[in-house]
Scaffold this motif. Structure first.
Motif, mmCIF file in Angstrom:
data_model
loop_
_atom_site.group_PDB
_atom_site.id
_atom_site.type_symbol
_atom_site.label_atom_id
_atom_site.label_comp_id
_atom_site.label_asym_id
_atom_site.label_seq_id
_atom_site.Cartn_x
_atom_site.Cartn_y
_atom_site.Cartn_z
ATOM 1 N N ARG A 193 0.852 -1.185 0.000
ATOM 2 C CA ARG A 193 0.000 0.000 0.000
ATOM 3 C C ARG A 193 0.894 1.244 0.000
ATOM 4 N N VAL B 1 -1.272 2.761 -5.039
ATOM 5 C CA VAL B 1 -1.933 1.560 -4.515
ATOM 6 C C VAL B 1 -2.615 1.960 -3.212
ATOM 7 N N PHE C 27 -4.493 -5.994 -6.546
ATOM 8 C CA PHE C 27 -4.478 -4.731 -5.818
ATOM 9 C C PHE C 27 -5.303 -3.695 -6.556
ATOM 10 N N ALA D 221 -5.490 0.354 -7.573
ATOM 11 C CA ALA D 221 -4.704 1.593 -7.728
ATOM 12 C C ALA D 221 -5.653 2.726 -8.049
#
Length: 107
Positions: free
Chosen positions: A66, A79, A100, A102
């Motif tokens: 992150r 992210v 993930f 973004a």
């Protein structure tokens, strides 16, 4: 399949306010699937119709955290969600990777 660029920013400021330059290297991640983040409202689409949030799936586990920066389709995103490894439920020996989200801020 698309390729994205990834970097982990390491620049910051000292307690006195002096800027420490960012010396992170950019690496290319190939074989990614990129899809717009699905939400109930239109918060992920800008006024110009640009997508501001992407879900990215890689085919190999990657070290993505992150706060990292990724370049998707020519624009840099951050992210925002904690990445996690995904694995198909039925075939445990199948390919698995990292997922993930973004997001890019506008304004």
């Amino acid at each position: 399949m698309e390729s994205i660029k990834h970097r982990r920013p390491n620049g910051s400021k000292t307690p006195t306010g002096a800027i420490i330059p960012d010396t992170s290297e950019i690496r290319t991640i190939t074989g990614c699937m990129v899809a717009p983040t699905r939400t109930q409202d239109l918060a992920t689409v800008s006024r110009d119709g640009e997508i501001l949030s992407w879900d990215v799936f890689t085919h190999k586990p990657r070290d993505i955290r992150r706060g990292d920066k990724v370049e998707i389709r020519g624009a840099w995103f951050q992210v925002t969600e904690t990445p996690f490894s995904w694995e198909p439920m039925r075939r445990r020996r199948a390919r698995h990777g990292t997922r993930f989200t973004a997001t890019r801020k506008e304004g």
